[in-house]
Design a protein around this motif. Structure first.
Motif, short mmCIF file in Angstrom:
data_model
loop_
_atom_site.label_atom_id
_atom_site.label_comp_id
_atom_site.label_asym_id
_atom_site.label_seq_id
_atom_site.Cartn_x
_atom_site.Cartn_y
_atom_site.Cartn_z
N PRO A 145 0.80 -1.23 0.00
CA PRO A 145 0.00 0.00 0.00
C PRO A 145 0.83 1.28 0.00
CG PRO A 145 -0.87 -1.58 1.58
CD PRO A 145 0.45 -2.12 1.12
N GLN A 146 2.14 1.17 0.30
CA GLN A 146 2.97 2.36 0.41
C GLN A 146 3.96 2.53 -0.74
OE1 GLN A 146 3.86 3.17 4.95
NE2 GLN A 146 4.47 1.10 4.45
N TYR A 147 4.39 1.43 -1.35
CA TYR A 147 5.47 1.52 -2.33
C TYR A 147 5.50 0.30 -3.23
CZ TYR A 147 7.79 -1.69 0.89
OH TYR A 147 8.08 -2.77 1.69
N LEU A 148 6.23 0.42 -4.33
CA LEU A 148 6.60 -0.70 -5.19
C LEU A 148 8.11 -0.85 -5.12
CD1 LEU A 148 6.20 -2.86 -7.37
CD2 LEU A 148 6.25 -1.02 -9.09
N SER A 149 8.56 -2.00 -4.63
CA SER A 149 9.99 -2.26 -4.46
C SER A 149 10.43 -3.32 -5.46
CB SER A 149 10.27 -2.73 -3.02
OG SER A 149 11.62 -3.06 -2.86
N ARG A 172 15.15 -0.70 -6.96
CA ARG A 172 14.51 0.48 -7.56
C ARG A 172 13.12 0.55 -6.94
NH1 ARG A 172 11.61 2.73 -12.18
NH2 ARG A 172 10.96 0.69 -12.99
N THR A 173 12.83 1.65 -6.28
CA THR A 173 11.61 1.76 -5.48
C THR A 173 10.82 2.99 -5.87
OG1 THR A 173 12.63 0.63 -3.60
CG2 THR A 173 10.73 2.03 -3.12
N THR A 174 9.50 2.84 -5.92
CA THR A 174 8.60 3.98 -6.07
C THR A 174 7.74 4.09 -4.82
OG1 THR A 174 8.50 3.74 -8.48
CG2 THR A 174 6.75 5.02 -7.44
N MET A 175 7.83 5.23 -4.15
CA MET A 175 6.96 5.52 -3.00
C MET A 175 5.78 6.35 -3.50
SD MET A 175 9.71 6.33 0.04
CE MET A 175 10.54 7.63 -0.87
N PHE A 176 4.60 5.99 -3.02
CA PHE A 176 3.37 6.58 -3.54
C PHE A 176 2.91 7.77 -2.70
CE2 PHE A 176 2.53 1.85 -4.41
CZ PHE A 176 3.27 1.88 -5.57
N ASP A 177 1.92 8.46 -3.26
CA ASP A 177 1.21 9.52 -2.54
C ASP A 177 0.77 8.99 -1.18
OD1 ASP A 177 -1.07 11.26 -1.73
OD2 ASP A 177 -0.75 12.14 -3.71
N VAL A 178 0.93 9.81 -0.14
CA VAL A 178 0.68 9.34 1.23
C VAL A 178 -0.79 9.44 1.64
CG1 VAL A 178 3.02 9.91 1.99
CG2 VAL A 178 1.18 11.63 2.21
N ASN A 202 19.51 6.99 -1.17
CA ASN A 202 18.33 7.00 -2.03
C ASN A 202 18.53 8.03 -3.13
OD1 ASN A 202 16.10 5.37 -0.29
ND2 ASN A 202 17.40 6.57 1.07
N VAL A 203 18.82 7.57 -4.33
CA VAL A 203 19.08 8.45 -5.47
C VAL A 203 17.76 8.68 -6.20
CG1 VAL A 203 20.43 8.81 -7.56
CG2 VAL A 203 21.41 7.51 -5.64
N CYS A 204 17.16 9.85 -6.00
CA CYS A 204 15.87 10.17 -6.61
C CYS A 204 16.07 10.64 -8.05
CB CYS A 204 15.17 11.27 -5.82
SG CYS A 204 14.97 10.92 -4.06
N TYR A 205 15.22 10.20 -8.96
CA TYR A 205 15.35 10.67 -10.34
C TYR A 205 14.00 10.91 -11.01
CZ TYR A 205 14.19 6.02 -12.15
OH TYR A 205 13.53 4.85 -12.44
N ASP A 206 12.94 10.30 -10.53
CA ASP A 206 11.60 10.51 -11.10
C ASP A 206 10.71 10.97 -9.95
OD1 ASP A 206 9.18 10.46 -12.45
OD2 ASP A 206 8.95 8.30 -12.24
N VAL A 207 10.50 12.28 -9.87
CA VAL A 207 9.79 12.86 -8.73
C VAL A 207 8.65 13.72 -9.25
CG1 VAL A 207 9.99 14.33 -6.69
CG2 VAL A 207 11.89 12.83 -7.34
N HIS A 276 4.60 11.02 -6.76
CA HIS A 276 5.35 9.84 -6.34
C HIS A 276 6.84 10.18 -6.36
CE1 HIS A 276 5.26 9.50 -10.81
NE2 HIS A 276 6.53 9.14 -10.63
N VAL A 277 7.63 9.32 -5.77
CA VAL A 277 9.09 9.43 -5.82
C VAL A 277 9.65 8.08 -6.24
CG1 VAL A 277 11.22 9.82 -4.53
CG2 VAL A 277 9.20 11.20 -4.02
N THR A 278 10.35 8.05 -7.36
CA THR A 278 11.06 6.84 -7.78
C THR A 278 12.54 7.06 -7.59
OG1 THR A 278 9.33 6.26 -9.38
CG2 THR A 278 11.48 5.21 -9.65
N LEU A 279 13.20 6.07 -7.01
CA LEU A 279 14.61 6.21 -6.65
C LEU A 279 15.30 4.86 -6.70
CD1 LEU A 279 14.64 4.94 -3.53
CD2 LEU A 279 13.66 7.18 -3.01
N PHE A 280 16.61 4.91 -6.70
CA PHE A 280 17.42 3.72 -6.50
C PHE A 280 18.01 3.78 -5.10
CE2 PHE A 280 17.21 3.61 -11.07
CZ PHE A 280 17.29 2.26 -11.38
N CYS A 281 18.00 2.65 -4.41
CA CYS A 281 18.55 2.63 -3.06
C CYS A 281 19.48 1.44 -2.87
CB CYS A 281 17.44 2.64 -2.01
SG CYS A 281 16.19 1.35 -2.21
#
Length: 395
Positions: A145-149, A172-178, A202-207, A276-281
């Motif tokens: 419910p919070q993210y796609l990992s 590679r993770t996308t965190m969703f709207d809270v 956490n390297v953010c690139y798609d925000v 959303h925030v997509t990042l590499f961690c």
């Protein structure tokens, strides 16, 4: 011991060198940051080549664009790389990456061959990582419910070691709207985490949307916690949970319930509105793949000492090994333009079986969220696996 002056938020500074077809942003340095690895982003503004240092090991992920990877001594056709493809290049493997204009890469490099745990090339395409699932559980493609990992490299995957000798993992993770998540003490829905057992950058690139992160100030408290300011995030931000084991910022308390010492570090909150925030961690030490975040809690991935050797983890490893083989073989075949030759084989059937299992798991999650009535299922909808395969991906 970590120097507490190391910033927890890093902004990319893109540098152009004369004669180079790309700009480079150096993010982390092996001699400063606790993982002991170099991290940079590479953005091609015209067609050009990158020659990775073959004396050390590298993780390279394609953020956008495409290219061709040429391997020394390999007379076969080059490997075609697109967004969603991830590489581990071991020491001793000479290669040239020819990139198209507009391609962007993220690279993690060790500085010594002794930090290269893996000795073989690994190429993983997310198309097949998303099909690593059995009826009861997802193995590498974890939708919550919070993210796609997207768990590209885990503890058992032979890639890099941190300077402390730990295997590291790469997600590679996308965190969703809270919206609809439990609220913090300030009355805001947030994503809550406290990585007490590892560091993570956490390297953010798609925000998209309004996004920000804040760090808890020591001492940690159950209530009336003091926080840093909120740091806004964008596609050129890296936030680093760099409080390391044994460092000056690590707290230690005796837990009366478990009768053990409890270590506390890296407590933080992420806020995302209308986006959303997509990042590499990268986790140090590596996550195993069976850990879960718990909505509403300041959750951690459990310490390795509580996971390795358990019956649950041993069962997980036995199950994932055949899906790893499927993902690795089909990823390589796709990069070589030979994916269609696998259709109808046992390994292709395993891919379809895993993909169907993943779709069923996500469908059940959506049904559960619908019943809860917080409308989280609407937020997840764009990130769920489609029920029908796009046959164009077979080419």
């Amino acid at each position: 011991m970590i120097n507490i002056s190391i910033p927890k938020l890093i902004k990319n500074e893109w540098r152009y060198e004369s004669g180079k077809p790309y700009a480079n942003a150096k993010i982390l340095s092996h001699d400063i940051h606790p993982e002991g690895l170099d991290v940079d982003r590479i953005r091609f503004f015209e067609v050009g080549s990158l020659i990775p240092n073959s004396n050390v090991g590298h993780i390279i992920s394609v953020l956008q664009g495409s290219g061709q990877l040429y391997l020394a001594g390999n007379n076969k056709q080059p490997l075609h790389l697109v967004a969603g493809v991830h590489l581990y290049l071991p020491p001793g493997l000479e290669s040239v990456l020819d990139a198209d204009s507009g391609t962007e890469l993220l690279r993690v490099s060790c500085t010594s061959a002794s930090q290269a745990r893996g000795k073989q090339l690994l190429l993983r395409d997310e198309m097949f990582l998303a099909a690593c699932a059995t009826a009861p559980q997802s193995l590498r493609w974890i939708l919550t419910p919070q993210y796609l990992s997207r768990r590209i490299f885990l503890h058992h995957d032979p890639i890099l070691l941190s300077k402390s000798g730990n295997p590291v993992s790469w997600f590679r993770t996308t965190m969703f709207d809270v919206a609809g998540l439990p609220k913090n003490e300030d009355g805001e829905s947030v994503f809550k985490m406290s990585y007490n057992s590892r560091t993570e950058f956490n390297v953010c690139y798609d925000v998209k949307g309004t996004t920000r992160v804040r760090m808890a100030q020591h001492p940690y408290k159950g209530t009336k916690q003091l926080w840093s300011q909120w740091f806004p995030l964008d596609g050129d931000s890296t936030y680093h949970l760099n409080e390391a084991a044994g460092g000056a910022e690590e707290e230690c308390r005796f837990d009366e319930v478990t009768q053990t010492q409890q270590f506390l570090r890296n407590k933080h909150e992420v806020y995302i509105h209308n986006g959303h925030v997509t990042l590499f961690c990268l986790f140090d030490p590596a996550s195993t793949g069976i850990e879960r975040h718990r909505p509403g809690e300041y959750s951690d991935y459990e310490p390795l000492s509580q996971v390795l050797g358990t019956k649950l983890y041993e069962s997980y490893k036995r199950e994932i090994v055949r899906y790893d083989e499927m993902a690795d073989r089909l990823s390589l075949a796709k990069a070589m333009g030979k994916l269609s030759t696998f259709q109808g084989t046992s390994i292709w059937k395993l891919y379809l079986q895993g993909r169907d299992a993943q779709v069923c798991i996500e469908t059940e999650l959506a049904k559960t969220l619908t019943m809860e009535g917080n409308q989280r299922e609407r937020i997840l909808a764009d990130w769920m696996q489609p029920a029908v395969i796009d046959e164009r991906s077979f080419a």
